[in-house]
Enzyme design. Sequence first.
Site, PDB file in Angstrom:
ATOM      1  N   SER A 187       0.735  -1.205  -0.079  1.00  0.00           N
ATOM      2  CA  SER A 187      -0.178  -0.162   0.047  1.00  0.00           C
ATOM      3  C   SER A 187       0.877   1.167   0.005  1.00  0.00           C
ATOM      4  O   SER A 187       0.415   2.362   0.734  1.00  0.00           O
ATOM      5  CB  SER A 187      -0.948  -0.064   1.287  1.00  0.00           C
ATOM      6  OG  SER A 187      -2.287  -0.040   0.951  1.00  0.00           O
ATOM      7  N   SER A 188       1.880   1.214  -0.610  1.00  0.00           N
ATOM      8  CA  SER A 188       2.531   2.550  -0.834  1.00  0.00           C
ATOM      9  C   SER A 188       1.669   3.531  -1.437  1.00  0.00           C
ATOM     10  O   SER A 188       1.719   4.863  -0.872  1.00  0.00           O
ATOM     11  CB  SER A 188       3.726   2.391  -1.769  1.00  0.00           C
ATOM     12  OG  SER A 188       3.349   1.780  -2.908  1.00  0.00           O
ATOM     13  N   ASP A 191      -6.836   0.081   2.788  1.00  0.00           N
ATOM     14  CA  ASP A 191      -5.617   0.337   2.977  1.00  0.00           C
ATOM     15  C   ASP A 191      -5.509   1.738   3.646  1.00  0.00           C
ATOM     16  O   ASP A 191      -4.832   1.993   4.605  1.00  0.00           O
ATOM     17  CB  ASP A 191      -4.944   0.701   1.565  1.00  0.00           C
ATOM     18  CG  ASP A 191      -4.832  -0.823   0.924  1.00  0.00           C
ATOM     19  OD1 ASP A 191      -5.210  -1.765   1.290  1.00  0.00           O
ATOM     20  OD2 ASP A 191      -4.747  -0.581  -0.706  1.00  0.00           O
ATOM     21  N   TYR A 230      -7.501  -5.025 -11.332  1.00  0.00           N
ATOM     22  CA  TYR A 230      -8.325  -4.447 -10.210  1.00  0.00           C
ATOM     23  C   TYR A 230      -9.761  -3.818 -10.694  1.00  0.00           C
ATOM     24  O   TYR A 230     -10.762  -4.477  -9.969  1.00  0.00           O
ATOM     25  CB  TYR A 230      -7.188  -3.292  -9.657  1.00  0.00           C
ATOM     26  CG  TYR A 230      -8.133  -3.124  -8.015  1.00  0.00           C
ATOM     27  CD1 TYR A 230      -7.560  -3.905  -7.035  1.00  0.00           C
ATOM     28  CD2 TYR A 230      -9.135  -2.115  -7.789  1.00  0.00           C
ATOM     29  CE1 TYR A 230      -7.968  -3.614  -5.844  1.00  0.00           C
ATOM     30  CE2 TYR A 230      -9.545  -1.745  -6.665  1.00  0.00           C
ATOM     31  CZ  TYR A 230      -9.249  -2.586  -5.533  1.00  0.00           C
ATOM     32  OH  TYR A 230      -9.494  -2.314  -4.277  1.00  0.00           O
TER      33      TYR A 230
HETATM   34  P1  NG1 Z   1      -2.988  -2.717  -2.697  1.00  0.00           P
HETATM   35  O1  NG1 Z   1      -2.809  -2.819  -4.134  1.00  0.00           O
HETATM   36  O2  NG1 Z   1      -2.233  -3.615  -2.093  1.00  0.00           O
HETATM   37  O3  NG1 Z   1      -2.773  -1.349  -2.005  1.00  0.00           O
HETATM   38  C1  NG1 Z   1      -5.608  -2.990  -3.068  1.00  0.00           C
HETATM   39  C2  NG1 Z   1      -6.650  -2.099  -2.556  1.00  0.00           C
HETATM   40  C3  NG1 Z   1      -7.332  -2.572  -1.359  1.00  0.00           C
HETATM   41  C4  NG1 Z   1      -7.844  -3.733  -1.595  1.00  0.00           C
HETATM   42  C5  NG1 Z   1      -6.693  -4.578  -2.041  1.00  0.00           C
HETATM   43  C6  NG1 Z   1      -7.040  -6.306  -2.302  1.00  0.00           C
HETATM   44  C7  NG1 Z   1      -6.099   0.447  -3.197  1.00  0.00           C
HETATM   45  C8  NG1 Z   1      -5.585   1.585  -2.834  1.00  0.00           C
HETATM   46  N1  NG1 Z   1      -5.833  -0.967  -2.455  1.00  0.00           N
HETATM   47  O4  NG1 Z   1      -4.678  -3.005  -2.362  1.00  0.00           O
HETATM   48  O5  NG1 Z   1      -8.648  -1.676  -1.173  1.00  0.00           O
HETATM   49  O6  NG1 Z   1      -9.031  -4.129  -2.289  1.00  0.00           O
HETATM   50  O7  NG1 Z   1      -6.197  -4.294  -3.344  1.00  0.00           O
HETATM   51  O8  NG1 Z   1      -7.598  -6.804  -0.931  1.00  0.00           O
HETATM   52  O9  NG1 Z   1      -6.618   0.269  -4.314  1.00  0.00           O
END
Ligand code: NG1
Length: 563
Positions: A188-189, A238, A307
Amino acid sequence: MSAQEAIPVFTNLNDLYGSLGTSLNHAERWSNLAEEFEKRFGKKPAYIARAPGRVNLIGEHIDYALFGVLPAAIERDILIACAPRDVPASSPTAETHHAPGSVIAENLHPKYTRQVFAPAPKAKPADVDDEVHIEGWHLDIPQELRWENYVKAGYYGVLEEHFTGPAAHPIPVDLLVTGSVPAGSGLSSSAAMVVASTLAFLAINGKLEGADKVAKGGLVKMSMENEKRVGVNSGGMDQAASVMSVPSSVLYITFYPSLTASPHAAARQVLLPAPHPHANNHPGGAVLVCAHSLKVSDKALTAKRGYNLRVVETLVGARALARTLGVSVGPREKITYREVVGRLVAETDVGKGGEGMSVDALMEVLARMEAAVEQLKPPGSTHAEFGATMGEMVAMSGLSAEEFHEVYMSWVEVDATHFKLYKRAKHVYSEALRVLQFRKLCLDTAAAGASASADGNLAALKQLGELMNESQTSCAGDFECSCEELDQLTQLARDAGAYGSRLTGAGWGGCTVSLVPESEVESFIKKVSETYPPYKGLEGDALSEVIFATRPSTGACGASYFS
Ligand code: NG1
């Protein structure tokens, strides 16, 4: 935690990081940032905004279906030092850096160059007399991936929420960014950048003080909206983890019927995250180890096939399932999988400030969904793998093609010919259940006092690890958000002695999280580093950059200048 709590401001690093040992690891970064700021801008930073990355223990891709998740903030974080810039009254405002609310943004990392930008007020409507009425703002955020996009995304929300109306002038800001959360790693950077930026602009414009101050809940909501400006329709996990976390605790975050985040003391007791990988004061505990697959996953660039496509498949699947189960859905409503089960069991107090059904009731209905989602299988087995075509999916939704596009496609771009509603639903419901089973195991073990008995604790840790392994299988097989590297790394982690190992975050690359016996962390890291081919030749700092034990840290906060 309460969403009403103020964003804390620390004046020393021991309080911030929760232990002397940890704060010493970070002290140099903080003082270097403050010194560089002074060198570059000729003054001390007035405020340093800090937002941590997070590791998700379990509960992947279910936040946007409104199911609860179990993440923890990590020590690695983004820091933004900032101060207001004095603009001489006589200076030419045509210069970007002299315009109201202009920003000079620098980054300590040399590959990210200095950026100067200013928001442009949108024209006031013709029927408003007020000469200085500001209707909204424009801040150019290009599609291409640029570091300052995240700074702008945070700023945008602050402008839109706090600087519209008459005589609303944001002040010019100088800022300097540094970060230790690896980009594209699933830690989550991006959320940490957006939270830190939102926080910095709020602080510098005085919006964290007074009766209308923005509190933790407000910062989560603003950051969630702000992150949408940089590419993905994120679910909120996140930002909530980055803002709400408390030291040494896993956070149980729910999104429905409302956002709540509770430090999970039972998980802390059972998992016993160690302050230091060598700490051995609690035999029988386990530590979280993050390992980067070294496959960089850029969620924003792959959103159309990754996503955002999953968000669409998940939302349309919920509507289709609701129809097959006879659950009512409004014509333009984007019902979620969580709401489907709520309506199925006639959950009553939702929307009236109630907490919704009990966790036990939720577990019971989730267990029934495994059979129910079969109805989302398109006819024919090959078909089940490849999913429904657009036409079939529209038919399953019960909407006209026009309505369907308006409700599900107008706000997001996707690139797919087939949509795998069944497989995604199977993952979402089983994963939501695994989160609750994980949580229950921690609670039961802690309540039985089993954390004191080595056998009881070991059995619980093994079961927790098993749930993590099942989550990985489901992410890889049904949600298809793993990749070869993550599959290999999680397997090697289990072979090296982890109780369980899974991808963490969005997937398609990035990090894994492994639950490792506390006493074996060092040998675990050694084994993985010797067996995972991309780690070949890495040692010392280079190795600890990619594989490290982590300790749940405190959430977003501010700091006044540290000397
Ligand atoms: P990452 O890509 O790890 O920051 C994303 C989404 C989360 C969640 C996860 C999957 C963003 C900022 N974060 O996390 O809300 O859905 O994927 O569990 O898009």
